[in-house]
Design an enzyme around this catalytic site. Structure first.
Site, PDB file in Angstrom:
ATOM      1  N   GLU A 114     121.503  44.879 -19.655  1.00 35.12           N
ATOM      2  CA  GLU A 114     122.910  45.138 -19.328  1.00 35.12           C
ATOM      3  C   GLU A 114     123.011  45.991 -18.078  1.00 35.12           C
ATOM      4  O   GLU A 114     122.022  46.594 -17.657  1.00 35.12           O
ATOM      5  CB  GLU A 114     123.582  45.911 -20.486  1.00 35.12           C
ATOM      6  CG  GLU A 114     123.645  45.126 -21.775  1.00 35.12           C
ATOM      7  CD  GLU A 114     124.168  45.975 -22.935  1.00 35.12           C
ATOM      8  OE1 GLU A 114     124.735  47.054 -22.692  1.00 35.12           O
ATOM      9  OE2 GLU A 114     123.993  45.541 -24.084  1.00 35.12           O
ATOM     10  N   LYS A 116     124.138  49.344 -16.199  1.00 34.06           N
ATOM     11  CA  LYS A 116     124.379  50.732 -16.596  1.00 34.06           C
ATOM     12  C   LYS A 116     125.569  51.236 -15.785  1.00 34.06           C
ATOM     13  O   LYS A 116     125.437  51.559 -14.606  1.00 34.06           O
ATOM     14  CB  LYS A 116     123.134  51.586 -16.336  1.00 34.06           C
ATOM     15  CG  LYS A 116     123.247  52.995 -16.873  1.00 34.06           C
ATOM     16  CD  LYS A 116     121.879  53.660 -16.863  1.00 34.06           C
ATOM     17  CE  LYS A 116     121.882  55.010 -17.527  1.00 34.06           C
ATOM     18  NZ  LYS A 116     122.745  55.986 -16.894  1.00 34.06           N
ATOM     19  N   ASP A 118     128.344  53.393 -14.207  1.00 36.09           N
ATOM     20  CA  ASP A 118     128.361  54.805 -13.828  1.00 36.09           C
ATOM     21  C   ASP A 118     129.720  55.397 -14.177  1.00 36.09           C
ATOM     22  O   ASP A 118     130.674  55.315 -13.416  1.00 36.09           O
ATOM     23  CB  ASP A 118     128.085  54.937 -12.331  1.00 36.09           C
ATOM     24  CG  ASP A 118     127.747  56.366 -11.966  1.00 36.09           C
ATOM     25  OD1 ASP A 118     127.571  57.184 -12.881  1.00 36.09           O
ATOM     26  OD2 ASP A 118     127.676  56.661 -10.767  1.00 36.09           O
ATOM     27  N   TYR A 228     129.776  48.817 -25.133  1.00 39.27           N
ATOM     28  CA  TYR A 228     128.437  48.205 -25.191  1.00 39.27           C
ATOM     29  C   TYR A 228     127.655  48.520 -26.462  1.00 39.27           C
ATOM     30  O   TYR A 228     126.503  48.164 -26.572  1.00 39.27           O
ATOM     31  CB  TYR A 228     127.615  48.614 -23.972  1.00 39.27           C
ATOM     32  CG  TYR A 228     127.621  50.106 -23.677  1.00 39.27           C
ATOM     33  CD1 TYR A 228     126.998  50.997 -24.525  1.00 39.27           C
ATOM     34  CD2 TYR A 228     128.270  50.595 -22.550  1.00 39.27           C
ATOM     35  CE1 TYR A 228     127.017  52.353 -24.270  1.00 39.27           C
ATOM     36  CE2 TYR A 228     128.292  51.958 -22.287  1.00 39.27           C
ATOM     37  CZ  TYR A 228     127.667  52.829 -23.153  1.00 39.27           C
ATOM     38  OH  TYR A 228     127.687  54.171 -22.901  1.00 39.27           O
ATOM     39  N   LYS A 316     116.129  52.460 -13.302  1.00 40.26           N
ATOM     40  CA  LYS A 316     116.766  53.001 -12.090  1.00 40.26           C
ATOM     41  C   LYS A 316     116.274  52.227 -10.875  1.00 40.26           C
ATOM     42  O   LYS A 316     115.067  52.016 -10.724  1.00 40.26           O
ATOM     43  CB  LYS A 316     116.418  54.485 -11.916  1.00 40.26           C
ATOM     44  CG  LYS A 316     116.976  55.362 -13.022  1.00 40.26           C
ATOM     45  CD  LYS A 316     118.491  55.398 -12.946  1.00 40.26           C
ATOM     46  CE  LYS A 316     119.130  56.096 -14.117  1.00 40.26           C
ATOM     47  NZ  LYS A 316     119.405  57.471 -13.945  1.00 40.26           N
ATOM     48  N   CYS A 410     122.300  75.668  23.564  1.00 39.40           N
ATOM     49  CA  CYS A 410     123.273  75.146  22.604  1.00 39.40           C
ATOM     50  C   CYS A 410     124.115  74.047  23.258  1.00 39.40           C
ATOM     51  O   CYS A 410     124.645  74.242  24.347  1.00 39.40           O
ATOM     52  CB  CYS A 410     124.180  76.279  22.123  1.00 39.40           C
ATOM     53  SG  CYS A 410     125.577  75.710  21.134  1.00 39.40           S
ATOM     54  N   CYS A 413     127.933  75.689  23.575  1.00 36.06           N
ATOM     55  CA  CYS A 413     128.301  76.836  24.419  1.00 36.06           C
ATOM     56  C   CYS A 413     127.307  77.100  25.547  1.00 36.06           C
ATOM     57  O   CYS A 413     127.572  77.913  26.429  1.00 36.06           O
ATOM     58  CB  CYS A 413     128.473  78.088  23.570  1.00 36.06           C
ATOM     59  SG  CYS A 413     126.919  78.710  22.914  1.00 36.06           S
ATOM     60  N   CYS A 428     121.855  78.734  17.398  1.00 37.91           N
ATOM     61  CA  CYS A 428     122.613  79.300  18.494  1.00 37.91           C
ATOM     62  C   CYS A 428     123.076  80.662  17.971  1.00 37.91           C
ATOM     63  O   CYS A 428     123.758  80.728  16.957  1.00 37.91           O
ATOM     64  CB  CYS A 428     123.817  78.417  18.796  1.00 37.91           C
ATOM     65  SG  CYS A 428     125.004  79.235  19.849  1.00 37.91           S
ATOM     66  N   CYS A 433     130.273  81.231  20.059  1.00 36.51           N
ATOM     67  CA  CYS A 433     130.159  79.776  20.241  1.00 36.51           C
ATOM     68  C   CYS A 433     131.308  79.089  19.497  1.00 36.51           C
ATOM     69  O   CYS A 433     131.484  79.285  18.297  1.00 36.51           O
ATOM     70  CB  CYS A 433     128.814  79.293  19.709  1.00 36.51           C
ATOM     71  SG  CYS A 433     128.649  77.507  19.723  1.00 36.51           S
TER      72      CYS A 433
HETATM   73  S1  IVH Z   1     123.269  52.327 -24.309  1.00 36.15           S
HETATM   74  C1  IVH Z   1     121.106  54.916 -27.360  1.00 36.15           C
HETATM   75  N1  IVH Z   1     124.363  50.742 -22.474  1.00 36.15           N
HETATM   76  O1  IVH Z   1     124.008  55.555 -19.835  1.00 36.15           O
HETATM   77  C2  IVH Z   1     121.891  54.001 -26.483  1.00 36.15           C
HETATM   78  N2  IVH Z   1     124.401  53.091 -22.090  1.00 36.15           N
HETATM   79  O2  IVH Z   1     121.425  57.478 -20.750  1.00 36.15           O
HETATM   80  C3  IVH Z   1     122.677  54.743 -25.477  1.00 36.15           C
HETATM   81  N3  IVH Z   1     125.529  53.761 -20.030  1.00 36.15           N
HETATM   82  O3  IVH Z   1     124.967  58.026 -22.071  1.00 36.15           O
HETATM   83  C4  IVH Z   1     123.466  54.076 -24.511  1.00 36.15           C
HETATM   84  N4  IVH Z   1     126.087  51.735 -19.368  1.00 36.15           N
HETATM   85  O4  IVH Z   1     126.790  56.859 -20.766  1.00 36.15           O
HETATM   86  C5  IVH Z   1     124.076  52.011 -22.825  1.00 36.15           C
HETATM   87  N5  IVH Z   1     125.323  49.237 -20.979  1.00 36.15           N
HETATM   88  C6  IVH Z   1     125.039  50.502 -21.333  1.00 36.15           C
HETATM   89  C7  IVH Z   1     125.410  51.605 -20.533  1.00 36.15           C
HETATM   90  C8  IVH Z   1     125.060  52.889 -20.949  1.00 36.15           C
HETATM   91  C9  IVH Z   1     126.146  53.032 -19.093  1.00 36.15           C
HETATM   92  C10 IVH Z   1     125.359  55.238 -19.992  1.00 36.15           C
HETATM   93  C11 IVH Z   1     125.818  55.954 -21.220  1.00 36.15           C
HETATM   94  C12 IVH Z   1     124.637  56.722 -21.749  1.00 36.15           C
HETATM   95  C13 IVH Z   1     123.675  56.676 -20.603  1.00 36.15           C
HETATM   96  C14 IVH Z   1     122.253  56.453 -21.095  1.00 36.15           C
END
Ligand code: IVH
Length: 673
Positions: A114, A116, A118, A228, A316, A410, A413, A428, A433
């Site tokens: 999935e 993640k 933000d 989710y 990540k 600089c 100045c 500087c 200045c």
């Molecule tokens: S699953 C134990 N799915 O990412 C399962 N988390 O460190 C926990 N997040 O605190 C979360 N998208 O705020 C999951 N598709 C996704 C997510 C997601 C964002 C965030 C969530 C969580 C952190 C995981």
């Protein structure tokens, strides 16, 4: 209309509006015009006004019907809301896969991949299909009740659509509240026009939005949701995560469409590669991908470590790097006179934005990397950090490129630049200045310093050009020049008066703001607070001896020396004399005795990223517990509180034998919080 007729009409209208909301907010496919929608809503509001007892909590009119709350009640999370361990590349993913499979006797494992999102995670509770409570994650064990604010989010169902003609008596789901990129840009444009601080990223924007005291303010943030995680849905057993996502979608939650069922870790890795570039085309920001075991029985066998589930991991993306050409090297003079070089680049798209400049940090960095004008370089942008030049591509260097010479004077100045022993920065040192003055005034007015609302870069520049001011103290004489201000381009009477009022208000500021605003080298907000607390007046600080300053816990010799040096300069004398004459507050705040608590007499250094607290929050908490927080580790440090990605301070603590506490240790020893 009879009561019975009204009841029927209200039910019909509510159902119709819910349907349209779902089409608009979740499916992104409106079924009627805004005008028609408003008509339906208007009719419903009128009926509910006439028959108030027929207004139900899940009525579409109740999205902004909530009360203004002064405090958010605490909500326990059962089970707790966990966070995930990170994987930083294919190798980490393979390790994760090996470990996971070893826990289920090497059976094959399917993974759901999935995005993640933000944003900020939340937990929602439904009873008989009606949304009854929503809470933030908080520390994972306990969050805050933000039900009224969550109601304002259009994609969040106030009432569920039955699945197989039924609704669960009790249901808990979890997901993310976020802000679309475009909404963030729009809001920031408005904030900028009002001279207010901007929203830094979608996560802060969402978090701030959900913590508004007035739900109408939350509504203005135009937040959105993705769900989710199904924690429980009484009477709807599921065996796989994919089934729970489908089920939640049938109940009309907004579930992200970008998900993928991988039959092997190779397929997972292929998916991560697919998203490396594609992520920038999304209308919202993601900070990685989440990989989860699909089979819930397998999950149960895998279990948890002390902190994380063993059946899921957050992937990540690596910081993106691109090749481009250095077209020039320019210098910027900062508030303290530091002259910082930057590479002017042939514009290149990195991580979703166009990059034209990258910092070169300092002379040593340019020399080590040997960056020359005309060079092809690799540029990196990691997260929200300013882009930087990683290295030169030597094969592509033009024959005539010459090593870059740091200028001796600089750029603003023309005074000679100096590099002090043991310092990376070249400065500087001319206090007159103009570049330094400009930066110094901006700093003086900034939010964490004197906080003069509405005074930003453009105005400071203008006032300097028009010679209305030469230093920060002159801001307090602007009222005498109201006439001249009103005549200046772009400034109407009203904005002039607002600005003058904003300036006047800062005369009463607490002195730690002033101490910080002076822009004394090495004196950040924390040091300013410590100095103000200890000395209680600017005058006492002005005449303090280095030894006394250094004796304050949390203040080292570098700061002490810098403070003494600052107050020894005739220019500072002059500035303070003017500020005093202008009636700026110079006294108060001496703390009698520090708060008594479990940390009394202890000095704590916080390093790395904490999950429960922001930097300021934890520092305040340490103070409330009677302790002092300091920025550098020494033998005097009682312990180091280390979060994620702690670096050199952690190493130093280990070298010196200073105890190191994790966030959990800290909470266990000094909590509950
Ligand atoms: S699953 C134990 N799915 O990412 C399962 N988390 O460190 C926990 N997040 O605190 C979360 N998208 O705020 C999951 N598709 C996704 C997510 C997601 C964002 C965030 C969530 C969580 C952190 C995981």
């Amino acid at each position: 209309m009879t009561r019975q007729e009204a009841e029927q009409r209200i039910a019909a209208l509510s159902a119709e509006i819910h349907r349209h909301e779902y089409a608009y907010y979740v499916l992104d496919n409106p079924t009627i015009s805004d005008y028609e929608f408003d008509q339906l809503m208007g009719e419903l509001k009128r009926l509910e006004a006439e028959f108030p007892d027929l207004r139900r909590p899940d009525s579409p009119t109740q999205r902004v019907g909530g009360r203004v709350s002064s405090d958010f009640a605490k909500v326990p999370h059962n089970p707790p809301m966990l966070s995930l361990d990170n994987a930083f590349g294919a190798d980490d993913l393979r390790d994760f896969d090996r470990r996971a499979r070893s826990l289920v006797d090497d059976e094959p494992v399917e993974y759901v991949c999935e995005l993640k999102i933000d944003g900020l995670s939340i937990s929602l509770r439904y009873e008989d299909g009606i949304f009854v409570q929503g809470a933030t994650r908080g520390d994972g064990e306990t969050g805050e009740d933000v039900t009224e604010n969550l109601r304002t989010i259009g994609s969040l169902p106030l009432r569920l659509e039955p699945a197989d003609g039924r609704l669960p008596a009790r249901m808990i789901v979890r997901g993310e509240i976020y802000m679309e990129k475009k909404v963030l840009e729009d809001l920031n444009r408005e904030l900028e026009a009002q001279g207010k601080p901007l929203l830094q990223n979608p996560r802060n924007a969402a978090a701030g939005g959900l913590r508004q005291k007035d739900p109408r303010k939350t509504r203005e943030r135009r937040l959105d949701s993705f769900i989710y995680n199904l924690v429980e849905a009484e009477g709807f057993p599921v065996a796989k995560h994919t089934e729970s996502l489908d089920l939640m979608q049938r109940f009309r939650f907004k579930v992200n469409e970008h998900r993928f069922l991988a039959r092997s870790i190779d397929e997972v890795i292929a998916w991560t590669e697919e998203w490396r570039e594609k992520r920038y085309d999304l209308p919202y920001e993601i900070d990685g991908l989440v990989i989860k075991v699909n089979d819930l029985a397998q999950r149960a066998r895998m279990g948890f470590t002390a902190k994380f589930p063993r059946w899921a991991v957050a992937y990540k993306f690596p910081a993106e790097e691109k090749e481009t050409v250095v077209e020039g090297i320019t210098l910027e003079v900062g508030r303290t006179g530091a002259v910082t070089p930057a590479a002017e680049l042939r514009p290149v798209r990195i991580a979703g934005t166009t990059v034209k400049r990258a910092t070169l940090h300092n002379e040593d960095n340019i020399r080590t990397k040997d960056v020359r004008i005309g060079d092809t370089v690799i540029v990196r942008k990691a997260g929200e950090i300013i882009p930087e030049v990683v290295r030169v591509v030597p094969e592509k260097r033009p024959a005539d490129a010459v090593p870059w010479e740091y200028p001796r004077v600089c750029p603003v100045c023309g005074e000679e630049l100096v590099r002090e022993e043991g310092e990376a920065a070249i400065r500087c040192v001319n206090p007159l200045c103009p570049a330094q003055q400009y930066r110094a005034i901006l700093h003086f007015a900034s939010r964490d310093a004197m906080n003069i609302e509405g005074l930003g870069e453009a105005l400071v520049q203008l006032f300097l050009e028009e010679e209305l001011i030469t230093d920060a103290a002159d801001l307090y004489t602007l009222r005498e020049r109201r006439g001249a201000l009103v005549e200046i381009d772009r400034m109407g009477e009203k904005s002039v008066d607002n600005l003058l009022a904003a300036i006047d208000a800062t005369r009463q500021n607490l002195i730690h703001r002033l101490v910080y605003a002076l822009g004394i080298r090495h004196v950040g907000e924390r040091a300013a607070k410590l100095l103000a607390d200890h000395f209680g007046s600017v005058e006492a600080l002005e005449t303090a001896k280095p030894d006394e300053i250094q004796a304050i816990a949390g203040i080292g010799p570098k700061i002490a020396e810098s403070v003494v040096e600052y107050f020894a300069s005739p220019r500072s004398h002059d500035l303070l004399r003017k500020l005093r004459a202008a009636g700026v507050n110079m006294v108060g705040e001496k703390k009698a005795a520090p708060t008594e608590g479990p940390l009394t007499g202890k000095t704590v250094v916080v390093t790395g990223t904490l999950t429960r607290w922001g930097r300021k929050e934890i520092e305040e908490l340490i103070e409330r517990l009677g302790g002092k927080s300091s920025g550098s580790v020494s033998k005097k440090t009682s312990f180091v509180l280390a979060g994620e990605a702690a670096g050199s301070k952690l190493d130093k603590a280990r070298d010196l034998g200073v105890p190191v506490l994790s966030e959990d240790d800290f909470a266990n020893q000094f909590g509950p919080f």
